[in-house]
Design a protein around this motif. Sequence first.
Motif, short mmCIF file in Angstrom:
data_model
loop_
_atom_site.label_atom_id
_atom_site.label_comp_id
_atom_site.label_asym_id
_atom_site.label_seq_id
_atom_site.Cartn_x
_atom_site.Cartn_y
_atom_site.Cartn_z
N TRP A 159 -4.02 -7.85 -14.70
CA TRP A 159 -4.91 -7.45 -15.79
C TRP A 159 -4.82 -8.39 -16.98
CZ3 TRP A 159 -2.96 -6.26 -20.62
CH2 TRP A 159 -1.59 -5.97 -20.70
N ARG A 160 -3.72 -9.16 -17.06
CA ARG A 160 -3.58 -10.11 -18.16
C ARG A 160 -4.05 -11.51 -17.79
NH1 ARG A 160 2.19 -10.16 -20.70
NH2 ARG A 160 1.22 -11.95 -21.71
N ARG A 161 -4.52 -11.71 -16.57
CA ARG A 161 -4.95 -13.05 -16.16
C ARG A 161 -6.41 -13.31 -16.46
NH1 ARG A 161 -2.25 -12.86 -10.13
NH2 ARG A 161 -0.12 -12.37 -10.82
N CYS A 162 -7.18 -12.27 -16.65
CA CYS A 162 -8.64 -12.45 -16.76
C CYS A 162 -9.16 -12.18 -18.17
CB CYS A 162 -9.35 -11.56 -15.75
SG CYS A 162 -8.95 -11.97 -14.04
N TRP A 163 -9.00 -10.91 -18.62
CA TRP A 163 -9.70 -10.57 -19.85
C TRP A 163 -9.29 -11.38 -21.06
CZ3 TRP A 163 -7.49 -8.94 -24.31
CH2 TRP A 163 -6.19 -8.39 -24.24
N PRO A 164 -8.02 -11.81 -21.26
CA PRO A 164 -7.74 -12.60 -22.45
C PRO A 164 -8.38 -13.99 -22.41
CG PRO A 164 -5.72 -11.68 -21.51
CD PRO A 164 -6.80 -11.55 -20.49
N ARG A 165 -8.83 -14.43 -21.24
CA ARG A 165 -9.36 -15.79 -21.11
C ARG A 165 -10.87 -15.85 -21.33
NH1 ARG A 165 -5.67 -17.50 -15.82
NH2 ARG A 165 -3.68 -17.04 -16.82
N LEU A 166 -11.53 -14.71 -21.22
CA LEU A 166 -12.98 -14.71 -21.35
C LEU A 166 -13.47 -15.15 -22.74
CD1 LEU A 166 -13.85 -11.43 -19.39
CD2 LEU A 166 -13.98 -13.81 -18.59
N PRO A 167 -12.80 -14.77 -23.83
CA PRO A 167 -13.29 -15.22 -25.15
C PRO A 167 -13.33 -16.73 -25.30
CG PRO A 167 -11.77 -13.39 -25.41
CD PRO A 167 -11.71 -13.80 -23.97
N TYR A 168 -12.45 -17.46 -24.60
CA TYR A 168 -12.47 -18.92 -24.69
C TYR A 168 -13.78 -19.47 -24.14
CZ TYR A 168 -7.46 -18.64 -25.62
OH TYR A 168 -6.22 -18.36 -26.16
N LEU A 169 -14.22 -18.93 -23.01
CA LEU A 169 -15.48 -19.39 -22.43
C LEU A 169 -16.66 -19.03 -23.32
CD1 LEU A 169 -14.92 -18.48 -18.66
CD2 LEU A 169 -14.79 -20.73 -19.74
N ALA A 170 -16.62 -17.83 -23.90
CA ALA A 170 -17.70 -17.42 -24.80
C ALA A 170 -17.73 -18.31 -26.04
CB ALA A 170 -17.50 -15.95 -25.20
N ALA A 171 -16.57 -18.60 -26.59
CA ALA A 171 -16.51 -19.46 -27.78
C ALA A 171 -17.02 -20.87 -27.47
CB ALA A 171 -15.08 -19.52 -28.30
N PHE A 172 -16.67 -21.38 -26.28
CA PHE A 172 -17.14 -22.70 -25.87
C PHE A 172 -18.67 -22.72 -25.78
CE2 PHE A 172 -18.50 -25.14 -22.06
CZ PHE A 172 -18.38 -26.41 -22.60
N PHE A 215 -5.97 -23.35 -31.88
CA PHE A 215 -6.32 -24.76 -31.65
C PHE A 215 -7.83 -24.90 -31.45
CE2 PHE A 215 -3.83 -28.59 -29.88
CZ PHE A 215 -4.74 -29.48 -30.41
N MET A 216 -8.40 -24.00 -30.67
CA MET A 216 -9.84 -24.05 -30.43
C MET A 216 -10.61 -23.79 -31.72
SD MET A 216 -11.96 -22.39 -27.30
CE MET A 216 -13.59 -23.07 -26.92
N LEU A 217 -10.12 -22.86 -32.53
CA LEU A 217 -10.75 -22.60 -33.83
C LEU A 217 -10.71 -23.83 -34.72
CD1 LEU A 217 -11.93 -20.79 -36.06
CD2 LEU A 217 -9.58 -20.06 -36.57
N SER A 218 -9.56 -24.49 -34.78
CA SER A 218 -9.40 -25.66 -35.63
C SER A 218 -10.39 -26.77 -35.25
CB SER A 218 -7.97 -26.18 -35.53
OG SER A 218 -7.78 -27.30 -36.36
N ASP A 219 -10.45 -27.07 -33.96
CA ASP A 219 -11.35 -28.15 -33.52
C ASP A 219 -12.82 -27.73 -33.62
OD1 ASP A 219 -9.20 -29.72 -33.09
OD2 ASP A 219 -9.37 -29.84 -30.92
N SER A 220 -13.08 -26.44 -33.50
CA SER A 220 -14.45 -25.96 -33.67
C SER A 220 -14.93 -26.18 -35.11
CB SER A 220 -14.54 -24.48 -33.31
OG SER A 220 -14.27 -24.27 -31.94
N LEU A 221 -14.04 -26.01 -36.07
CA LEU A 221 -14.41 -26.24 -37.47
C LEU A 221 -14.80 -27.70 -37.69
CD1 LEU A 221 -11.65 -24.18 -39.35
CD2 LEU A 221 -14.06 -23.58 -39.00
N ILE A 222 -14.10 -28.62 -37.01
CA ILE A 222 -14.44 -30.04 -37.12
C ILE A 222 -15.82 -30.30 -36.53
CG2 ILE A 222 -13.83 -32.37 -36.38
CD1 ILE A 222 -10.91 -31.47 -36.37
N ALA A 223 -16.07 -29.75 -35.34
CA ALA A 223 -17.36 -29.97 -34.67
C ALA A 223 -18.51 -29.36 -35.48
CB ALA A 223 -17.32 -29.38 -33.27
N LEU A 224 -18.30 -28.17 -36.00
CA LEU A 224 -19.36 -27.51 -36.76
C LEU A 224 -19.68 -28.27 -38.04
CD1 LEU A 224 -18.31 -23.77 -36.31
CD2 LEU A 224 -20.30 -24.90 -35.31
N ASP A 225 -18.67 -28.83 -38.66
CA ASP A 225 -18.90 -29.63 -39.86
C ASP A 225 -19.66 -30.91 -39.54
OD1 ASP A 225 -18.23 -30.38 -42.78
OD2 ASP A 225 -17.41 -32.07 -41.64
#
Length: 204
Positions: free
Chosen positions: A87-100, A146-156
């Motif tokens: 149960w911990r292998r799937c659901w915590p990983r889905l937000p990464y794909l959505a954020a991407f 880490f993904m949030l940090s690099d997303s801020l760079i890309a969005l800027d």
Amino acid sequence: MPDSLVSDITQVLLMPALAAVLLTSTTDRGPLVRGVSVALFFSWLGDTLPRFVDGDPAFLCLVAAFLVAQGAYIRAFWPHRDNAPPWRRCWPRLPYLAAFAVLVVWCAPGAGVMLAPVIVYGLALAVMGMLSTGLGALAGVGGAIFMLSDSLIALDAFADFDLLHRSFWVMLTYIAAQALIVAAVIDRSDRPSAPLGITETRQA
């Protein structure tokens, strides 16, 4: 000494300092510690190389160095991908794909010829984040930040996302992400050996 020079010197020293903490905090020199050490080295290159070039080449140097760093993280984390109950292998990983997906859609109109590097790097970053959850909550949070940090760079750069004190937030999240990952790796390397799939049971 100008504040900008102090900031530049501090940033260049951050990853070597974290690498020193990692290598002096454990005697383990297995694939996980070696892989994260390589990732920190290429992160240092990503912090350093763009200072010597301008414009798009500077951004490409940054993306190239951090892409290799993400590859090193992915390789280091891969053997631990199943170190959790199902149960911990799937659901915590889905937000990464959505954020991407959201990041690509948001940046695509302004990225132009840089869209392909952004997609490749963003996908590698998302995969790294998903795999980081195999080391436990500490590394998982580090991967997400880490993904949030690099997303801020890309969005800027590509979406005209004007965040007040953006440089401060980018550096704060970047340092926090790398530090959390290093802390998780030190914790993992200090544990007694156990077969894959068992070491995380006590964390469920």
